[in-house]
Design a protein around this motif. Structure first.
Motif, PDB file in Angstrom:
ATOM      1  N   PRO A 131       0.816  -1.226   0.000  1.00  0.00           N
ATOM      2  CA  PRO A 131       0.000   0.000   0.000  1.00  0.00           C
ATOM      3  C   PRO A 131       0.848   1.274   0.000  1.00  0.00           C
ATOM      4  O   PRO A 131       0.516   2.236  -0.709  1.00  0.00           O
ATOM      5  CB  PRO A 131      -0.836  -0.118   1.282  1.00  0.00           C
ATOM      6  N   GLU A 132       1.938   1.293   0.754  1.00  0.00           N
ATOM      7  CA  GLU A 132       2.810   2.470   0.782  1.00  0.00           C
ATOM      8  C   GLU A 132       3.433   2.728  -0.589  1.00  0.00           C
ATOM      9  O   GLU A 132       3.640   3.875  -0.986  1.00  0.00           O
ATOM     10  CB  GLU A 132       3.926   2.304   1.819  1.00  0.00           C
ATOM     11  N   ALA A 133       3.726   1.652  -1.310  1.00  0.00           N
ATOM     12  CA  ALA A 133       4.321   1.792  -2.640  1.00  0.00           C
ATOM     13  C   ALA A 133       3.317   2.304  -3.661  1.00  0.00           C
ATOM     14  O   ALA A 133       3.669   3.108  -4.533  1.00  0.00           O
ATOM     15  CB  ALA A 133       4.884   0.450  -3.107  1.00  0.00           C
ATOM     16  N   LEU A 134       2.065   1.863  -3.560  1.00  0.00           N
ATOM     17  CA  LEU A 134       1.120   2.133  -4.643  1.00  0.00           C
ATOM     18  C   LEU A 134       0.112   3.246  -4.385  1.00  0.00           C
ATOM     19  O   LEU A 134      -0.299   3.925  -5.331  1.00  0.00           O
ATOM     20  CB  LEU A 134       0.392   0.837  -5.016  1.00  0.00           C
ATOM     21  N   GLU A 135      -0.276   3.458  -3.162  1.00  0.00           N
ATOM     22  CA  GLU A 135      -1.268   4.507  -2.918  1.00  0.00           C
ATOM     23  C   GLU A 135      -0.807   5.888  -3.379  1.00  0.00           C
ATOM     24  O   GLU A 135      -1.635   6.658  -3.877  1.00  0.00           O
ATOM     25  CB  GLU A 135      -1.709   4.509  -1.456  1.00  0.00           C
ATOM     26  N   PRO A 136       0.481   6.237  -3.300  1.00  0.00           N
ATOM     27  CA  PRO A 136       0.891   7.540  -3.835  1.00  0.00           C
ATOM     28  C   PRO A 136       0.690   7.671  -5.354  1.00  0.00           C
ATOM     29  O   PRO A 136       0.634   8.782  -5.873  1.00  0.00           O
ATOM     30  CB  PRO A 136       2.382   7.625  -3.484  1.00  0.00           C
ATOM     31  N   LEU A 137       0.575   6.556  -6.053  1.00  0.00           N
ATOM     32  CA  LEU A 137       0.328   6.595  -7.494  1.00  0.00           C
ATOM     33  C   LEU A 137      -1.135   6.884  -7.822  1.00  0.00           C
ATOM     34  O   LEU A 137      -1.449   7.332  -8.923  1.00  0.00           O
ATOM     35  CB  LEU A 137       0.722   5.274  -8.153  1.00  0.00           C
ATOM     36  N   PHE A 138      -2.038   6.602  -6.872  1.00  0.00           N
ATOM     37  CA  PHE A 138      -3.470   6.737  -7.133  1.00  0.00           C
ATOM     38  C   PHE A 138      -3.851   8.190  -7.375  1.00  0.00           C
ATOM     39  O   PHE A 138      -3.563   9.057  -6.565  1.00  0.00           O
ATOM     40  CB  PHE A 138      -4.317   6.210  -5.970  1.00  0.00           C
ATOM     41  N   GLU A 139      -4.524   8.423  -8.474  1.00  0.00           N
ATOM     42  CA  GLU A 139      -5.138   9.723  -8.723  1.00  0.00           C
ATOM     43  C   GLU A 139      -6.525   9.773  -8.088  1.00  0.00           C
ATOM     44  O   GLU A 139      -7.005  10.827  -7.696  1.00  0.00           O
ATOM     45  CB  GLU A 139      -5.237   9.965 -10.229  1.00  0.00           C
ATOM     46  N   LYS A 140      -7.145   8.614  -8.016  1.00  0.00           N
ATOM     47  CA  LYS A 140      -8.447   8.446  -7.376  1.00  0.00           C
ATOM     48  C   LYS A 140      -8.388   7.177  -6.533  1.00  0.00           C
ATOM     49  O   LYS A 140      -7.991   6.127  -7.028  1.00  0.00           O
ATOM     50  CB  LYS A 140      -9.569   8.290  -8.412  1.00  0.00           C
ATOM     51  N   ARG A 141      -8.776   7.299  -5.265  1.00  0.00           N
ATOM     52  CA  ARG A 141      -8.858   6.126  -4.387  1.00  0.00           C
ATOM     53  C   ARG A 141     -10.226   5.478  -4.542  1.00  0.00           C
ATOM     54  O   ARG A 141     -11.212   6.153  -4.796  1.00  0.00           O
ATOM     55  CB  ARG A 141      -8.656   6.519  -2.936  1.00  0.00           C
ATOM     56  N   MET A 142     -10.268   4.177  -4.327  1.00  0.00           N
ATOM     57  CA  MET A 142     -11.510   3.422  -4.398  1.00  0.00           C
ATOM     58  C   MET A 142     -11.798   2.857  -3.001  1.00  0.00           C
ATOM     59  O   MET A 142     -11.620   1.662  -2.751  1.00  0.00           O
ATOM     60  CB  MET A 142     -11.350   2.300  -5.433  1.00  0.00           C
ATOM     61  N   ASP A 143     -12.215   3.721  -2.106  1.00  0.00           N
ATOM     62  CA  ASP A 143     -12.417   3.310  -0.717  1.00  0.00           C
ATOM     63  C   ASP A 143     -13.436   2.187  -0.573  1.00  0.00           C
ATOM     64  O   ASP A 143     -13.317   1.345   0.307  1.00  0.00           O
ATOM     65  CB  ASP A 143     -12.836   4.515   0.130  1.00  0.00           C
ATOM     66  N   GLY A 144     -14.437   2.170  -1.423  1.00  0.00           N
ATOM     67  CA  GLY A 144     -15.454   1.129  -1.355  1.00  0.00           C
ATOM     68  C   GLY A 144     -14.907  -0.266  -1.583  1.00  0.00           C
ATOM     69  O   GLY A 144     -15.454  -1.242  -1.068  1.00  0.00           O
ATOM     70  N   PHE A 145     -13.830  -0.388  -2.359  1.00  0.00           N
ATOM     71  CA  PHE A 145     -13.249  -1.712  -2.599  1.00  0.00           C
ATOM     72  C   PHE A 145     -12.815  -2.344  -1.290  1.00  0.00           C
ATOM     73  O   PHE A 145     -13.139  -3.498  -1.005  1.00  0.00           O
ATOM     74  CB  PHE A 145     -12.065  -1.635  -3.567  1.00  0.00           C
ATOM     75  N   SER A 146     -12.081  -1.603  -0.488  1.00  0.00           N
ATOM     76  CA  SER A 146     -11.609  -2.132   0.790  1.00  0.00           C
ATOM     77  C   SER A 146     -12.784  -2.506   1.690  1.00  0.00           C
ATOM     78  O   SER A 146     -12.777  -3.561   2.326  1.00  0.00           O
ATOM     79  CB  SER A 146     -10.709  -1.110   1.488  1.00  0.00           C
ATOM     80  N   ALA A 147     -13.795  -1.656   1.733  1.00  0.00           N
ATOM     81  CA  ALA A 147     -14.956  -1.926   2.588  1.00  0.00           C
ATOM     82  C   ALA A 147     -15.655  -3.217   2.172  1.00  0.00           C
ATOM     83  O   ALA A 147     -15.977  -4.062   3.027  1.00  0.00           O
ATOM     84  CB  ALA A 147     -15.922  -0.749   2.524  1.00  0.00           C
ATOM     85  N   ILE A 148     -15.890  -3.387   0.877  1.00  0.00           N
ATOM     86  CA  ILE A 148     -16.570  -4.600   0.415  1.00  0.00           C
ATOM     87  C   ILE A 148     -15.673  -5.818   0.585  1.00  0.00           C
ATOM     88  O   ILE A 148     -16.134  -6.892   0.995  1.00  0.00           O
ATOM     89  CB  ILE A 148     -17.039  -4.446  -1.042  1.00  0.00           C
ATOM     90  N   PHE A 149     -14.369  -5.665   0.293  1.00  0.00           N
ATOM     91  CA  PHE A 149     -13.451  -6.788   0.476  1.00  0.00           C
ATOM     92  C   PHE A 149     -13.495  -7.277   1.935  1.00  0.00           C
ATOM     93  O   PHE A 149     -13.578  -8.475   2.191  1.00  0.00           O
ATOM     94  CB  PHE A 149     -12.022  -6.416   0.088  1.00  0.00           C
ATOM     95  N   HIS A 150     -13.442  -6.354   2.879  1.00  0.00           N
ATOM     96  CA  HIS A 150     -13.455  -6.743   4.293  1.00  0.00           C
ATOM     97  C   HIS A 150     -14.781  -7.372   4.696  1.00  0.00           C
ATOM     98  O   HIS A 150     -14.796  -8.298   5.515  1.00  0.00           O
ATOM     99  CB  HIS A 150     -13.114  -5.549   5.183  1.00  0.00           C
ATOM    100  N   ARG A 151     -15.882  -6.917   4.130  1.00  0.00           N
ATOM    101  CA  ARG A 151     -17.175  -7.534   4.442  1.00  0.00           C
ATOM    102  C   ARG A 151     -17.190  -8.993   3.964  1.00  0.00           C
ATOM    103  O   ARG A 151     -17.604  -9.893   4.687  1.00  0.00           O
ATOM    104  CB  ARG A 151     -18.324  -6.764   3.787  1.00  0.00           C
ATOM    105  N   ILE A 152     -16.718  -9.222   2.736  1.00  0.00           N
ATOM    106  CA  ILE A 152     -16.667 -10.580   2.197  1.00  0.00           C
ATOM    107  C   ILE A 152     -15.711 -11.437   3.023  1.00  0.00           C
ATOM    108  O   ILE A 152     -16.020 -12.573   3.395  1.00  0.00           O
ATOM    109  CB  ILE A 152     -16.231 -10.559   0.719  1.00  0.00           C
ATOM    110  N   SER A 153     -14.552 -10.893   3.319  1.00  0.00           N
ATOM    111  CA  SER A 153     -13.537 -11.615   4.076  1.00  0.00           C
ATOM    112  C   SER A 153     -14.013 -11.940   5.494  1.00  0.00           C
ATOM    113  O   SER A 153     -13.748 -13.020   6.023  1.00  0.00           O
ATOM    114  CB  SER A 153     -12.250 -10.777   4.117  1.00  0.00           C
ATOM    115  N   TYR A 154     -14.723 -11.028   6.115  1.00  0.00           N
ATOM    116  CA  TYR A 154     -15.224 -11.236   7.480  1.00  0.00           C
ATOM    117  C   TYR A 154     -16.108 -12.470   7.561  1.00  0.00           C
ATOM    118  O   TYR A 154     -16.053 -13.220   8.543  1.00  0.00           O
ATOM    119  CB  TYR A 154     -15.986  -9.999   7.951  1.00  0.00           C
ATOM    120  N   GLU A 155     -16.915 -12.699   6.526  1.00  0.00           N
ATOM    121  CA  GLU A 155     -17.796 -13.867   6.498  1.00  0.00           C
ATOM    122  C   GLU A 155     -17.005 -15.170   6.504  1.00  0.00           C
ATOM    123  O   GLU A 155     -17.512 -16.202   6.933  1.00  0.00           O
ATOM    124  CB  GLU A 155     -18.714 -13.822   5.268  1.00  0.00           C
TER     125      GLU A 155
END
Length: 185
Positions: free
Chosen positions: A90-114
């Motif tokens: 994340p430290e390597a790639l987030e500085p490259l992001f012009e737009k973050r996709m915060d919803g991806f992490s939220a949905i990934f964690h919901r799926i993973s939590y199950e």
């Protein structure tokens, strides 16, 4: 009057897969294998595949080259999303992001939590857009790669998915870049 929408044709994407690991090789990279198999089974093209060590410079260099390649639409990385000293994706790639996709992490964690309960907190999965290229930063386990592909990416990277998907907005991902270039003329 019918609400049915006409069927759309599938649009294959060119997807690169990067494994971030100090120990894996292509011969034993089960997570990279999982992503490569799933994306090709879905009808997409594996554009490139590589493995780099858990080093910010190596990760950023490889992904940056793929972002600049007009033949690559999507980049999937696996590994380096934990909390140890070597987990730096994340430290390597987030500085490259012009737009973050915060919803991806939220949905990934919901799926993973199950599946793994509160252990999902140990992942810093993230996603964003850089240079009109989607980048998804996934944990290094095959299970996490399956969860991300099956639960999110398979549908969002499929133009036929309704009501909306990532593919249909791809032609407009660089509007802010074009607008900035036009403003500087």
């Amino acid at each position: 009057m019918s609400d049915a929408k006409p069927a759309r044709a599938f649009i294959p994407l060119s997807i690169a897969v990067l494994t971030v690991s100090d120990t894996r090789t292509l011969a034993d990279d089960r997570s990279g294998d999982t992503l490569a198999a799933r994306l090709t089974e879905a009808g997409h093209r594996l554009a490139e595949r590589d493995i780099v060590p858990d080093e910010v410079g190596a990760i950023r260099e490889r992904v940056g080259a793929w972002v600049r390649d007009p033949g690559i639409d999507v980049i999937l990385t696996t590994g380096g999303t934990g909390f140890t000293g070597r987990d730096v994706t994340p430290e390597a790639l987030e500085p490259l992001f012009e737009k973050r996709m915060d919803g991806f992490s939220a949905i990934f964690h919901r799926i993973s939590y199950e599946k793994i309960g509160t252990s999902t907190l140990q992942s810093r999965a993230t996603a964003g857009v850089a240079g009109a290229t989607y980048i998804f930063v996934l944990p290094g386990s095959p299970g996490a790669c399956r969860d991300a592909w099956d639960g999110i990416l398979a549908s969002q990277l499929d133009y036929r998915h309704r009501p909306c998907n990532f593919v249909e907005i791809m032609p407009r991902l660089d509007e802010h870049l074009r607008r900035g270039a036009a403003a500087s003329i």
